[in-house]
Motif scaffolding. Structure first.
Motif, mmCIF file in Angstrom:
data_model
loop_
_atom_site.group_PDB
_atom_site.id
_atom_site.type_symbol
_atom_site.label_atom_id
_atom_site.label_comp_id
_atom_site.label_asym_id
_atom_site.label_seq_id
_atom_site.Cartn_x
_atom_site.Cartn_y
_atom_site.Cartn_z
ATOM 1 N N ASN A 50 0.852 -1.184 0.000
ATOM 2 C CA ASN A 50 0.000 0.000 0.000
ATOM 3 C C ASN A 50 0.893 1.242 0.000
ATOM 4 O OD1 ASN A 50 -1.514 2.230 0.918
ATOM 5 N ND2 ASN A 50 -2.941 0.896 1.998
ATOM 6 N N ASN A 85 0.531 4.119 0.921
ATOM 7 C CA ASN A 85 0.451 4.972 2.106
ATOM 8 C C ASN A 85 1.177 4.375 3.314
ATOM 9 O OD1 ASN A 85 -2.844 5.881 1.160
ATOM 10 N ND2 ASN A 85 -1.052 7.198 1.122
ATOM 11 N N LEU A 86 1.676 3.129 3.186
ATOM 12 C CA LEU A 86 2.229 2.429 4.342
ATOM 13 C C LEU A 86 3.429 3.177 4.932
ATOM 14 C CD1 LEU A 86 0.920 -0.031 5.406
ATOM 15 C CD2 LEU A 86 2.653 -1.439 4.338
ATOM 16 N N GLU A 142 4.088 6.341 4.634
ATOM 17 C CA GLU A 142 3.601 7.584 5.238
ATOM 18 C C GLU A 142 2.932 7.302 6.582
ATOM 19 O OE1 GLU A 142 1.183 9.112 2.147
ATOM 20 O OE2 GLU A 142 2.878 10.028 1.100
ATOM 21 N N ALA A 143 2.248 6.148 6.675
ATOM 22 C CA ALA A 143 1.591 5.806 7.941
ATOM 23 C C ALA A 143 2.638 5.660 9.046
ATOM 24 C CB ALA A 143 0.781 4.526 7.783
ATOM 25 N N GLY A 144 3.760 5.012 8.728
ATOM 26 C CA GLY A 144 4.831 4.871 9.707
ATOM 27 C C GLY A 144 5.359 6.225 10.152
ATOM 28 N N ARG A 145 5.620 7.110 9.174
ATOM 29 C CA ARG A 145 6.128 8.444 9.498
ATOM 30 C C ARG A 145 5.099 9.206 10.326
ATOM 31 N NH1 ARG A 145 10.094 10.695 6.555
ATOM 32 N NH2 ARG A 145 10.146 12.084 8.343
ATOM 33 N N ASP A 146 3.827 9.059 9.953
ATOM 34 C CA ASP A 146 2.751 9.770 10.618
ATOM 35 C C ASP A 146 2.660 9.392 12.093
ATOM 36 O OD1 ASP A 146 0.349 11.495 10.143
ATOM 37 O OD2 ASP A 146 -0.646 9.750 11.011
ATOM 38 N N THR A 200 11.097 3.572 9.981
ATOM 39 C CA THR A 200 9.976 3.159 9.142
ATOM 40 C C THR A 200 10.414 2.092 8.148
ATOM 41 O OG1 THR A 200 9.196 5.426 9.282
ATOM 42 C CG2 THR A 200 8.095 4.010 7.703
ATOM 43 N N VAL A 239 8.426 -1.104 9.123
ATOM 44 C CA VAL A 239 7.206 -1.124 8.322
ATOM 45 C C VAL A 239 7.443 -1.719 6.938
ATOM 46 C CG1 VAL A 239 5.414 0.294 7.246
ATOM 47 C CG2 VAL A 239 6.215 0.849 9.537
ATOM 48 N N GLN A 261 7.238 -6.262 5.031
ATOM 49 C CA GLN A 261 6.361 -6.570 3.899
ATOM 50 C C GLN A 261 7.121 -7.367 2.836
ATOM 51 O OE1 GLN A 261 3.462 -5.680 4.858
ATOM 52 N NE2 GLN A 261 4.433 -4.459 6.449
#
Lengths: 489, 270
Positions: free
Chosen positions: B159, B161-162, B164-168, B176, B180, B184
């Motif tokens: 994905n 966005n994965l 970015e999700a870690g950074r977020d 990340t 993250v 995968q």
């Protein structure tokens, strides 16, 4: 005093933010202030720049120009991991290798909390930090999961959950860090209708329970009206209107907003005097004033504000014939042709198709909007005799005297001077239809060129959004002026 | 209809027989000390060959060499291949296609060409390099494209966005990457590693041209000993390698099946 309070209330201030990707401007000079604790929705059609704006608040994209302040501090250049802002992504973006618990605990394991202070030898005080303990993490994760209604799901593998459950995990993962602002990027887009309605109410409940500022991005106007305290309507990378759902519905700022939010009858009219507007050759009372005499305006009448009465009645402002009537559960939606315009009317009293009716609108039901712009204006370059180079095309236009090849010119193109062609190759240049609004007797169509400029066009034909069309100009209606340039020498 | 079905069964049976009968015969004769294969008259059931195997220094050294080279070069290839796959995946338009195409060329290239090329390369550029180092370099290079090919598809499934999700959620770029993104890719990395290991394990041509004198791997040792008739001990060795690989394959399948089952069980619980 009031001024100070007002300033404190603002949690996010966006000033003159622009974001360009190459030649395309996704967000164009947007300024916006968001109050603490508010539920703000960025609403607009796809490609209007709302997601880009959200990504800049999160820190995933950096603005080309402008500033973003969080509680008065400039965070424009701060990376996303250093911002007290968390995001719920459209496609959840859960970590598939972790359990539900692992996903929610991910941020907590990184988090450092203040842990006393230490006096350094040079006299300054150093703030100490520590990790959260396992027990603290467990307690926080469990609380977050129970807020989203997944208390018993901690051990589950995220890939075995349904879409709605995954969305809840994504929300739990974001709120567990107690962010100052929660960003939600079309979080309900992938859910079915029933689930979506349920989650709308859930989100609203979470918002009031948690007291966090929510910034919500959607293209669904109904969702925006249901959930928000404030709606920011965007189009073409610019803010069209900011206001409460009621204000935006009742008093749309322009034709775009009126057309995008709710159903509306949009007509072209003229203000013949204060409180008097003329459209479809009838003069009707309204509540608006301060326009120039005979200024052309857009008129909005909501379907539920039109009263259907007897044709002969004295207060009938227009007469028409019902051409269709559909029962919608609690009301009838009828199409009424009057004065050449097809009005949409909603009423609890259904009328037979074919029956003649009178239409009446109270001044309260009429909303007058200033025209967004009166003509299209472009800057081009004279390119030989009677040729103007603009938007990457050579248009045949009459040049004023004294203009020579290479001179800069300003070209004024009235809306009815543009001709659209079905085949892109029949036009001088090509473009995409991005908007089409029916205004009673004609359509106003917006066409984006490949050079990122737009033409507003009045046309009697209907054009489909996203169609490729060719653009020609009616030479006799276009005026060309020379732009005086300051000589460098 | 039924006839066709029967014909199909016979066909499959025949296919499997052609594929596996040689191996079965080899395994059967690994339990006979007789030097002449095929002569049932002097088939004596013994474990002598297996006993000989572990006392035969030449074979044991070759065995060790083979696994040493395969181990080192597959680990190197896995590392280089994974990093390269990530790099290629994030390349821009024209370059991404070009580099992927170049990567595929080395996969389809004939072994003999690669082998001669490496030999010439070692002679011209590395002053007649041969032995362990040469083999590790050559094997790493032939295995890397396969690792890239098995990691790339995993990358495109992630994905977008994965990261970015870690950074977020507060993680820096490095954290990340490791907590993250890398998890995968693990299935792709493992299958790439297994592929690289077996590729190096049974390589013959490239090894033969670059090993120099004195160094033998299993494949080159078997080849050189055929000149004086195959040593019966190799039947035992081949059997052990076959059983070993079979065991690893079954192990991997059972493990992934049990994982799937566990996921389903957990999913069905609530």
């Amino acid at each position: 005093m009031a001024e100070v309070n007002y300033k404190k209330k603002k949690i996010i201030e966006i000033t003159n933010v622009t974001k360009a990707f190459g030649a395309v401007t996704a967000v164009d000079d947007v300024s916006l202030a968001i109050n603490r604790g508010e539920f703000v929705t960025l609403l607009g059609p796809s490609g209007c720049g709302k997601t880009t704006l959200l990504r800049m608040i999160a820190g995933f994209d950096l603005p080309t120009k402008g500033k973003i302040l969080l509680e008065g501090t400039d965070v424009t250049q701060i990376p996303p991991n250093k911002r007290p802002i968390n995001t719920v992504f459209q496609k959840y973006a859960l970590f598939p290798h972790l359990t539900v618990f692992g996903n929610v605990a991910y941020g907590l394991k990184i988090l450092r909390v203040p842990n006393g202070e230490k006096k350094l030898k040079n006299g300054s005080v150093k703030q100490l930090y520590r990790k959260l303990t396992k027990a603290e993490i467990k307690a926080k994760v469990e609380r977050a999961l129970s807020v989203v209604g997944l208390a018993e799901y901690g051990y589950r593998n995220v890939t075995t959950l349904s879409g709605g459950q995954q969305q809840r995990v994504a929300i739990a993962r974001a709120i567990v860090l107690e962010p100052k602002v929660l960003l939600l990027d079309e979080p309900l887009g992938a859910l079915d209708l029933k689930m979506r309605k349920e989650m709308q109410l859930e989100l609203k409940r979470m918002h009031s329970e948690l007291g966090i500022t929510f910034i919500y991005v959607t293209h669904d106007q109904e969702e925006a009206l249901t959930m928000s305290d404030t709606i920011v309507v965007m189009s073409d990378g610019a803010v069209q209107q900011i206001g409460s759902p009621k204000k935006i519905y009742d008093e749309p700022a322009n034709a775009f907003v009126a057309n995008f939010i709710g159903e509306s009858n949009l007509l072209a009219g003229n203000m013949i005097a204060d409180f008097k507007v003329k459209f479809l050759d009838v003069v009707v009372d309204c509540l608006d004033k301060g326009f120039a005499k005979n200024e052309s305006v857009d008129v909005v009448i909501r379907p539920e504000d039109i009263e259907l009465i007897d044709e002969e009645a004295e207060k009938a402002q227009m007469c028409g014939e019902i051409i269709s009537s559909i029962f919608k559960g609690t009301y009838y939606e009828m199409e009424v042709v009057a004065g050449g315009y097809e009005f949409t009317v909603q009423s609890t009293n259904g009328k037979e198709v074919g029956s003649k009716v009178g239409l009446h609108v109270t001044p309260n039901g009429i909303h007058i909007m200033k025209k967004m712009r009166a003509t299209n204006e472009f800057i081009g370059e004279a390119d030989g005799e009677n040729l103007v180079w603009m938007c990457k095309g050579d248009f045949e236009l009459d040049l004023p005297e004294g203009v020579e090849k290479g001179d800069k010119v300003k070209v004024k193109v009235p809306f009815d001077a543009v001709e659209l062609t079905d085949d892109e190759n029949d036009g001088v240049i090509g473009g995409n239809v991005t908007q089409s609004i029916y205004k009673g007797t004609y359509y106003q169509v917006q066409v984006y060129t490949d050079t990122d400029e737009d033409f507003l066009v009045d046309t009697s034909d209907e054009w489909d959004i996203n169609d490729r069309v060719g653009i020609n100009l009616r030479r006799e209606k276009v005026t060309v002026e020379k732009v005086e340039e300051e000589e460098d020498e | 209809m039924k006839k066709v079905y029967l014909l199909g069964k016979i066909f499959i049976g025949l296919m499997l027989a052609v594929m596996y009968l040689p191996i079965v015969i080899l395994i059967v004769f690994s339990f006979s000390g007789s030097s002449g294969i095929g002569a049932w008259s002097n088939f004596d059931f013994t474990f002598d060959l297996y006993g000989n195997l572990f006392t035969n220094d030449q074979i044991m050294t070759a065995f060790g060499n083979t696994f040493l080279i395969a181990g080192i070069s597959s680990v190197l290839a896995t590392f280089i291949g994974t990093v390269s796959a990530v790099g290629i995946y994030y390349l821009h338009r024209p370059f991404k296609g070009i580099v992927s195409a170049i990567n595929r060329i080395t996969v389809v290239n004939a072994d003999i060409v690669t082998a001669v090329a490496f030999m010439v390369f070692f002679i011209v550029c590395l002053n007649y390099l041969d032995g362990y180092v040469a083999l590790v370099i050559a094997h790493t290079m032939i295995c890397t494209p396969y690792v890239i090919l098995s990691v790339m598809p995993r990358l495109s499934q992630i994905n977008p966005n994965l990261y970015e999700a870690g950074r977020d959620l507060g993680a820096g770029p490095i954290r990340t990457l490791f907590t993250v993104m890398l998890p995968q890719l693990v299935p792709g990395i493992i299958s790439g590693f297994v592929m690289a290991f077996t590729l190096s394990l049974d390589d013959f041509v490239i090894t033969l041209f670059n090993k120099g004198s004195g160094l033998e791997t299993i494949s080159t040792l078997i080849y050189s000993s055929t000149k004086h008739g195959i040593d019966p001990t190799f039947r035992a060795l081949s059997t052990i390698i076959f059983i070993g690989i079979l065991a690893v394959l079954i192990g991997i399948n059972v493990y992934s099946a049990s994982r799937r089952k566990k996921a389903l069980l957990v999913g069905g619980k609530a």
